[in-house]
Design a protein around this motif. Structure first.
Motif, short mmCIF file in Angstrom:
data_model
loop_
_atom_site.label_atom_id
_atom_site.label_comp_id
_atom_site.label_asym_id
_atom_site.label_seq_id
_atom_site.Cartn_x
_atom_site.Cartn_y
_atom_site.Cartn_z
N UNK A 66 0.97 -1.70 -0.51
CA UNK A 66 -0.37 -0.12 0.02
C UNK A 66 1.14 1.40 -0.07
N UNK A 67 0.81 2.31 -0.88
CA UNK A 67 1.23 3.27 -0.69
C UNK A 67 0.96 4.38 0.19
N UNK A 68 1.14 5.66 0.06
CA UNK A 68 0.74 6.63 1.09
C UNK A 68 1.27 7.79 1.27
N UNK A 69 0.63 8.61 1.07
CA UNK A 69 1.94 9.90 1.58
C UNK A 69 2.87 9.98 3.09
N UNK A 70 1.16 10.05 3.61
CA UNK A 70 1.60 10.16 4.96
C UNK A 70 0.61 8.61 6.56
N UNK A 71 1.37 7.89 7.23
CA UNK A 71 1.21 6.90 7.90
C UNK A 71 0.64 7.18 8.27
N UNK A 339 1.46 14.06 -3.26
CA UNK A 339 -0.06 12.89 -3.25
C UNK A 339 -0.10 12.57 -4.29
N UNK A 340 0.07 12.78 -5.64
CA UNK A 340 -0.06 12.53 -6.68
C UNK A 340 0.13 12.00 -7.59
N UNK A 341 1.89 12.16 -7.47
CA UNK A 341 2.41 11.57 -8.15
C UNK A 341 2.49 9.49 -7.61
N UNK A 342 1.51 9.38 -6.25
CA UNK A 342 1.96 8.23 -5.56
C UNK A 342 1.15 7.36 -7.36
N UNK A 343 0.23 8.26 -7.99
CA UNK A 343 -0.37 7.08 -8.67
C UNK A 343 1.23 6.29 -10.32
N UNK A 356 4.52 -9.26 -9.58
CA UNK A 356 4.47 -10.51 -8.51
C UNK A 356 4.10 -10.16 -7.03
N UNK A 357 3.48 -8.27 -6.85
CA UNK A 357 3.28 -7.85 -5.32
C UNK A 357 1.72 -7.58 -6.36
N UNK A 358 1.16 -7.43 -5.16
CA UNK A 358 -0.07 -5.79 -6.10
C UNK A 358 0.05 -4.69 -5.04
N UNK A 359 0.14 -3.95 -5.74
CA UNK A 359 0.72 -2.56 -5.23
C UNK A 359 -0.30 -1.29 -5.56
N UNK A 360 -1.33 -0.50 -4.29
CA UNK A 360 -2.39 -0.24 -4.34
C UNK A 360 -1.92 1.95 -3.86
N UNK A 361 -3.01 2.42 -3.87
CA UNK A 361 -3.06 3.73 -3.73
C UNK A 361 -4.42 3.31 -2.69
N UNK A 362 -3.25 4.19 -1.52
CA UNK A 362 -4.38 4.42 -0.23
C UNK A 362 -5.37 5.53 -0.83
N UNK A 363 -6.63 5.57 -0.06
CA UNK A 363 -7.65 6.03 -0.09
C UNK A 363 -7.66 6.65 0.74
N UNK A 364 -7.23 6.73 2.07
CA UNK A 364 -7.89 7.16 3.68
C UNK A 364 -6.60 8.25 3.25
N UNK A 365 -5.74 8.43 2.83
CA UNK A 365 -4.69 9.60 3.00
C UNK A 365 -5.00 10.69 2.16
N UNK A 366 -4.57 11.30 2.98
CA UNK A 366 -5.37 13.36 2.43
C UNK A 366 -4.66 14.16 3.78
N UNK A 367 -4.85 15.48 2.34
CA UNK A 367 -3.55 15.92 3.24
C UNK A 367 -4.75 16.90 4.68
N UNK A 368 -4.06 17.57 6.01
CA UNK A 368 -4.58 17.82 7.03
C UNK A 368 -5.55 18.53 7.68
#
Length: 372
Positions: A66-71, A339-343, A356-368
């Motif tokens: 899972x890719x995210x800008x902020x964990x 954040x948009x760079x993650x795509x 070999x690995x499923x790579x997805x972008x977080x839907x919960x990640x957002x600027x505070x």
């Protein structure tokens, strides 16, 4: 109960797909090796904390990344629900040293829960800031086609064998010291003849690491005559021409400030930006050069000659300085500029890992921060 021939035919592909999904995994350290190859950690700023930050006990394989800008805690819950084995967080969730791991602090809770749920955590951060075709090139393309170059060039990644110092001294004065230095680990030594004052003299030149340097100097200090003639040079690798922090983008076609604003909004998927017009400039003023720095741009953009600064955030006084110099400033908020760079990154990582690995972008990640 016997299944019909049709039912068996329908169920077989489903069973095969589930088997394939289970087989589509990669060892954690193999994944980390591929991620390091995409964005070498050596390109990151010295103050940064990049690479593998949380490692579950081995063996650990990665099926879903899972890719995210902020964990954040919301993103971590998303990763658990998705059944992810690893999270790539652009910003390192562990930055300042942690003195304990309890549930009283949200960052400590992240590490505790990640280990409990066997989630590895990796961060590339400023390695991708510096990389060609990384986050800054992606951000610079918001305004249109351009030719870009780093605002602050990076140095080559490392010296062969980690040797960063050269020490030179006269070998004629103490042959015994030369032999003792030669035996030190991490030292490469050679001797040569020089002509001084009509006489031939033997000089020793050695290269060594920072750790070995202390041992070398300790040996040479034992003979005051030798030590007084020691010459020390710290090596620097040449700059990389296309790698470094920030980007100066020369547009192939001049646009107005107003057009630049609208293009940045579209590129980042935002309804609002903050704009400071340079002194004497209007929305119709032309823009042919843009200085770009994703995230916080004050230190990188300061004093750069460009029509427009594009970054996530700058201090009030740095904005005033830019405006006084006639430069307009676009601010999108820190993580909105990244954040948009993650795509784009998702596709690069998926290709590198050969599916070999499923790579997805977080839907919960957002600027505070948001405009209200």
């Amino acid at each position: 109960m016997l299944l019909s021939w049709t039912s068996r035919c329908l169920l077989r592909p489903l069973a095969l797909s589930r088997w394939s999904a289970r087989r589509s995994v990669m060892d954690l350290h193999a994944v980390v090796s591929h991620l390091n190859a995409l964005a070498p950690p050596g390109l990151a700023e010295s103050w940064d904390n990049v690479g593998l930050l949380v490692e579950p006990s081995p063996p650990h394989v990665v099926h879903k990344l899972l890719l995210t800008n902020d964990l954040t805690e919301d993103v971590l819950e998303e990763a658990i629900v998705l059944g992810a084995d690893m999270v790539l967080s652009y910003h390192p969730p562990i930055f300042k040293p942690l003195k304990r791991l309890t549930c009283g602090n949200w960052k400590e809770r992240l590490v505790v829960k990640a280990l409990e749920k066997r989630l590895a955590v990796y961060s590339p951060h400023t390695a991708y800031d510096a990389l060609r075709d990384g986050v800054n090139d992606w951000l610079g393309r918001a305004i249109g086609p351009c030719v870009s170059s780093p605002l602050r060039a990076s140095s080559s990644l490392s010296h062969p064998g980690g040797r960063v110092h050269v020490v030179e001294f006269s070998a004629d004065l103490s042959e015994s010291l030369v032999e003792r230095v030669r035996c030190l680990q991490g030292v490469r030594l050679r001797s040569f003849t020089v002509r001084e004052d009509g006489q031939d003299r033997t000089r020793v030149r050695l290269s060594c690491s920072q750790n070995a340097l202390q041992q070398v100097m300790a040996v040479l200090e034992e003979d005051a005559r030798v030590y007084s003639g020691v010459e020390l040079l710290s090596l620097q690798k040449p700059p990389l021409t296309d790698t470094g922090m920030g980007r100066l983008c020369i547009l192939t076609q001049t646009v107005s400030v107003a057009t630049a604003v609208e293009r940045v909004k579209a590129h980042l998927g935002l309804n609002h930006l903050r704009l400071a017009l340079g002194r004497g400039k209007t929305l119709d003023s032309p823009v042919s050069s843009v200085a770009v720095c994703a995230g916080s741009g004050s230190s990188v953009l300061s004093g750069v000659s460009a029509d427009l600064y594009l970054t996530g955030e700058m201090s009030h006084h740095d904005v005033l300085d830019a405006v006084a110099e006639g430069r307009s400033v676009i601010l999108s908020e820190h993580s909105n500029s990244e954040r948009g760079f993650l795509k784009d990154l998702r596709g690069k990582i998926a290709e590198r890992l050969e599916g070999k690995v499923q790579v997805t972008v977080s839907q919960s990640d957002r600027d505070p921060l948001e405009v209200v």
